[in-house]
Design an enzyme around this catalytic site. Structure first.
Site, PDB file in Angstrom:
ATOM      1  N   ASP A  22       0.760  -1.301   0.027  1.00 53.96           N
ATOM      2  CA  ASP A  22      -0.024   0.009   0.007  1.00 53.96           C
ATOM      3  C   ASP A  22       0.812   1.534   0.033  1.00 53.96           C
ATOM      4  O   ASP A  22       2.194   1.263   0.489  1.00 53.96           O
ATOM      5  CB  ASP A  22      -1.054  -0.122   1.173  1.00 53.96           C
ATOM      6  CG  ASP A  22      -2.167   0.996   1.175  1.00 53.96           C
ATOM      7  OD1 ASP A  22      -2.512   1.368   0.009  1.00 53.96           O
ATOM      8  OD2 ASP A  22      -2.938   1.160   2.054  1.00 53.96           O
ATOM      9  N   HIS A  39       3.174   3.469  -8.773  1.00 47.12           N
ATOM     10  CA  HIS A  39       2.828   2.022  -9.083  1.00 47.12           C
ATOM     11  C   HIS A  39       3.925   1.472  -9.927  1.00 47.12           C
ATOM     12  O   HIS A  39       4.267   0.278  -9.328  1.00 47.12           O
ATOM     13  CB  HIS A  39       1.412   1.780  -9.898  1.00 47.12           C
ATOM     14  CG  HIS A  39       0.129   2.152  -9.244  1.00 47.12           C
ATOM     15  ND1 HIS A  39      -0.047   1.927  -7.890  1.00 47.12           N
ATOM     16  CD2 HIS A  39      -0.819   2.878  -9.626  1.00 47.12           C
ATOM     17  CE1 HIS A  39      -1.067   2.442  -7.416  1.00 47.12           C
ATOM     18  NE2 HIS A  39      -1.560   2.926  -8.598  1.00 47.12           N
ATOM     19  N   LEU A 133      11.261 -20.762  -4.818  1.00 47.25           N
ATOM     20  CA  LEU A 133      10.412 -19.798  -4.134  1.00 47.25           C
ATOM     21  C   LEU A 133       9.150 -19.828  -5.145  1.00 47.25           C
ATOM     22  O   LEU A 133       8.982 -19.752  -6.071  1.00 47.25           O
ATOM     23  CB  LEU A 133      11.072 -18.524  -4.193  1.00 47.25           C
ATOM     24  CG  LEU A 133      10.090 -17.128  -3.788  1.00 47.25           C
ATOM     25  CD1 LEU A 133      10.019 -17.170  -2.280  1.00 47.25           C
ATOM     26  CD2 LEU A 133      10.514 -15.829  -4.261  1.00 47.25           C
TER      27      LEU A 133
END
Ligand code: IPE
Ligand code: IPE
Ligand code: MG
Length: 250
Positions: A22, A39, A133
């Protein structure tokens, strides 16, 4: 520079860390820039967090990239986010693959623009056997609709006689969620100061340690991540017991 990672207790590394990324918009505003600039910068944080997670030996990362509620943002921002997603997947998949990263998604990706669906399907297919991962991207994700769908599927199975009512258990519900097969996160990190869950992993976070930091996502890099894990390692996870019971091995 001393190696940050030496500060970590090797015997207490979380297997799964979830992120509510956020603050991209506020970060951009603080730089006098458009929200989409925030972003784009946030994608660089994602890259650095994946790299750091591999160095630390974390096995699963789940990142909240777009909620079902985010469709309510201005159309221009939604379109920009979708373009950024395609760009990031296109640019990063080969490197992720070379590094043994498996990409998965949770949420209803079928409602995303066609270009996103195509690039996500290609990337998840290409990387499906990787084991170093697992990166889980939450896209068009809502925990409440995930739980609702799981309930419906179980109800169908009872109705058709496939299972009995007693066979609805916590495990059978977990298996019907998008995250089936993935261990629950030990740690959730939310950046940018908001202390809420925003419809993310409501079932899976039941006993997760929550870490909130005022740092905006584009500024959340290796040092902040290591600090969050250090804070996690200082928590006492009691799971309902009392402190004295924990070292007893009882
Ligand atoms: C997080 O940053 C990214 C997404 C939700 C896609 P925000 O865009 O929510 O940034 P703020 O909260 O407006 O600063
Ligand atoms: C949560 O962030 C969703 C993602 C990080 C994708 P928001 O910025 O949309 O959350 P709220 O609405 O402020 O809680
Ligand atoms: Mg926000």
């Amino acid at each position: 520079m001393t190696n940050l990672l030496t500060q970590l207790e090797q015997t207490n590394i979380p297997k799964h860390v979830a992120f509510i990324m956020d603050g991209n918009g506020r970060w951009a505003k603080s730089q006098g820039q458009h929200r989409l600039f925030g972003h784009a910068e946030g994608v660089l944080s994602v890259k650095e967090i994946i790299k750091t997670a591999r160095e630390i030996g974390i096995q699963y990362l789940t990142m909240y990239a777009f909620s079902t509620e985010n469709w309510n943002r201005p159309a221009e921002e939604v379109a920009g986010l979708m373009d950024l997603l395609v760009q990031a997947i296109t640019n990063e998949t080969d490197e992720m693959h070379e590094n043994g990263v498996r990409l998965m998604t949770i949420g209803d990706i079928s409602a995303l623009p066609e270009s996103c669906v195509v690039s996500l399907n290609e990337a998840t297919h290409k990387t499906r056997e990787n084991t170093n991962l697992t990166l889980v991207l939450a896209l068009n994700y809502s925990a409440r609709s995930e739980i609702t769908s799981a309930c419906k599927r179980l109800a169908e199975e009872v109705k058709s006689g496939l299972i009995s009512l007693d066979q609805i258990t916590e495990d059978s519900i977990s298996e019907k969620l998008n995250t089936s097969g993935i261990p629950d996160p030990e740690l959730l990190i939310r950046t940018s100061g908001e202390c809420r869950i925003s419809n993310f992993l409501l079932w899976q976070l039941s006993y997760t340690e929550l870490y909130f930091t005022p740092v905006h996502w584009p500024d959340f890099r290796k040092k902040e991540f290591v600090n969050a894990i250090i804070a996690y390692q200082q928590r006492e996870r009691r799971f309902g017991k009392i402190s004295e019971q924990l070292n007893d091995n009882k």
